[in-house]
Design a protein around this motif. Structure first.
Motif, short mmCIF file in Angstrom:
data_model
loop_
_atom_site.label_atom_id
_atom_site.label_comp_id
_atom_site.label_asym_id
_atom_site.label_seq_id
_atom_site.Cartn_x
_atom_site.Cartn_y
_atom_site.Cartn_z
N ALA A 42 0.86 -1.18 0.00
CA ALA A 42 0.00 0.00 0.00
C ALA A 42 0.90 1.23 0.00
CB ALA A 42 -0.90 0.00 1.23
N ASP A 43 0.86 2.01 -1.08
CA ASP A 43 1.59 3.27 -1.16
C ASP A 43 0.57 4.36 -0.83
OD1 ASP A 43 3.23 5.41 -1.68
OD2 ASP A 43 3.34 5.08 -3.85
N VAL A 44 0.53 4.75 0.43
CA VAL A 44 -0.52 5.64 0.95
C VAL A 44 -0.06 7.09 0.86
CG1 VAL A 44 -2.00 6.12 2.92
CG2 VAL A 44 -1.27 3.77 2.46
N GLY A 45 -0.84 7.89 0.14
CA GLY A 45 -0.40 9.24 -0.19
C GLY A 45 0.47 9.17 -1.42
N ALA A 46 0.06 8.37 -2.38
CA ALA A 46 0.88 8.05 -3.56
C ALA A 46 1.18 9.25 -4.44
CB ALA A 46 0.20 6.95 -4.38
N GLY A 47 0.32 10.26 -4.41
CA GLY A 47 0.55 11.43 -5.26
C GLY A 47 0.60 11.06 -6.73
N THR A 48 1.63 11.55 -7.42
CA THR A 48 1.77 11.29 -8.86
C THR A 48 2.56 10.02 -9.15
OG1 THR A 48 3.75 12.67 -9.01
CG2 THR A 48 1.63 13.76 -9.40
N TYR A 66 -0.99 -0.91 -4.32
CA TYR A 66 -2.21 -0.13 -4.17
C TYR A 66 -1.79 1.32 -3.99
CZ TYR A 66 -4.29 -4.69 -3.22
OH TYR A 66 -4.69 -6.00 -3.31
N ALA A 67 -2.07 2.16 -4.97
CA ALA A 67 -1.74 3.58 -4.90
C ALA A 67 -2.95 4.30 -4.29
CB ALA A 67 -1.42 4.13 -6.28
N VAL A 68 -2.83 4.63 -3.01
CA VAL A 68 -3.93 5.24 -2.26
C VAL A 68 -3.68 6.74 -2.13
CG1 VAL A 68 -5.19 5.24 -0.07
CG2 VAL A 68 -4.19 3.09 -0.94
N ASP A 69 -4.66 7.54 -2.52
CA ASP A 69 -4.51 8.99 -2.35
C ASP A 69 -5.89 9.60 -2.17
OD1 ASP A 69 -1.92 10.98 -2.96
OD2 ASP A 69 -3.88 11.97 -3.02
N GLY A 70 -5.96 10.62 -1.33
CA GLY A 70 -7.23 11.30 -1.06
C GLY A 70 -7.58 12.37 -2.07
N GLN A 71 -6.65 12.67 -2.99
CA GLN A 71 -6.90 13.70 -4.00
C GLN A 71 -7.08 13.04 -5.36
OE1 GLN A 71 -4.70 17.57 -3.40
NE2 GLN A 71 -3.31 16.21 -2.27
N LEU A 78 -1.42 10.25 -11.97
CA LEU A 78 -0.74 8.96 -11.91
C LEU A 78 -1.30 8.01 -12.97
CD1 LEU A 78 1.07 6.78 -10.77
CD2 LEU A 78 -0.50 6.56 -8.83
N LYS A 79 -2.61 8.02 -13.15
CA LYS A 79 -3.24 7.13 -14.13
C LYS A 79 -2.67 7.34 -15.53
CE LYS A 79 -7.70 5.49 -15.75
NZ LYS A 79 -9.16 5.61 -15.66
N MET A 80 -2.31 8.57 -15.87
CA MET A 80 -1.76 8.87 -17.19
C MET A 80 -0.40 8.20 -17.40
SD MET A 80 -2.93 12.78 -18.05
CE MET A 80 -1.93 13.56 -16.82
N LYS A 81 0.27 7.81 -16.32
CA LYS A 81 1.59 7.18 -16.42
C LYS A 81 1.50 5.65 -16.52
CE LYS A 81 3.69 10.76 -13.54
NZ LYS A 81 4.40 11.04 -12.29
#
Length: 195
Positions: A42-48, A66-71, A78-81
């Protein structure tokens, strides 16, 4: 829940500046995390995805990140990458650190990078980490040193000492605690969820 210390998505381009690779080398951090093939992280606060992408490579096709982010804006960037097939092991999750949405006992590593100083209820996050981690799973928190001037990162008044993070981890039931300095401006603390 985060507070006004949250890094704004409107400044997300700063997270991907090449100079960041010099003062916070992902390979050094990934090595300190001892991430390996087949793990669920779990990468929490994954950002970009500064750490999400190298973690994906570290765990390989047999693993999961799991890329977890509240924003949602950060997750969209990140999805674009993620168009390359080697990133098929990454799942984006729009959630906060204290309610990650991850299943119980699903992860080998719960990793928070540069968000610890943003979190108001750190005990709730540590309890969530315990819930999400498998027995023997690891937690790792990377954040800004309190003993260096803020060339990068938040003001000194917002930073948390690694000793405080370790104390909070100990009080939340984590064991085998340790700490190290990584890069030029960061500390990394870690522990295990033992049965």
């Amino acid at each position: 829940m985060m507070n006004d210390r949250r890094f704004p998505a409107s400044q997300a381009e700063r997270l991907d500046k090449p100079e960041r690779l010099v003062w916070l080398p992902p390979a050094e951090v990934i090595g300190a995390l001892a991430a390996h093939t087949g793990e669920a992280i779990a990468d929490v606060g994954a950002g970009t995805g500064y750490f999400t992408l190298p973690l994906s490579s570290a765990v390989g096709a047999a693993g999961k990140v799991y890329a977890v982010d509240g924003q949602s804006e950060m997750l969209a960037l990140l999805k674009m990458k993620l168009s390359q097939p080697e990133f098929a092991n990454i799942e984006l999750i729009h959630a906060e650190a204290e309610q990650s949405g991850l299943p119980a006992s699903s992860c080998d590593l719960f990793f928070l990078a540069n968000v610890w100083h943003e979190i108001e209820d750190r005990v709730a996050v540590l309890l969530e980490a315990r819930r999400v981690l498998k027995k023997g799973g690891r937690i790792a928190i990377l954040d800004w040193r309190t003993d260096v001037e803020p060339v990068h990162g938040p003001p000194l008044a917002h930073r948390i000492a690694p000793s405080d993070a370790l104390r909070e981890m100990r009080l939340s039931g984590f064991e085998k605690l340790g700490s190290a300095e990584v890069g030029l401006y960061s500390w990394l603390v870690h522990g295990e969820r033992l049965p």
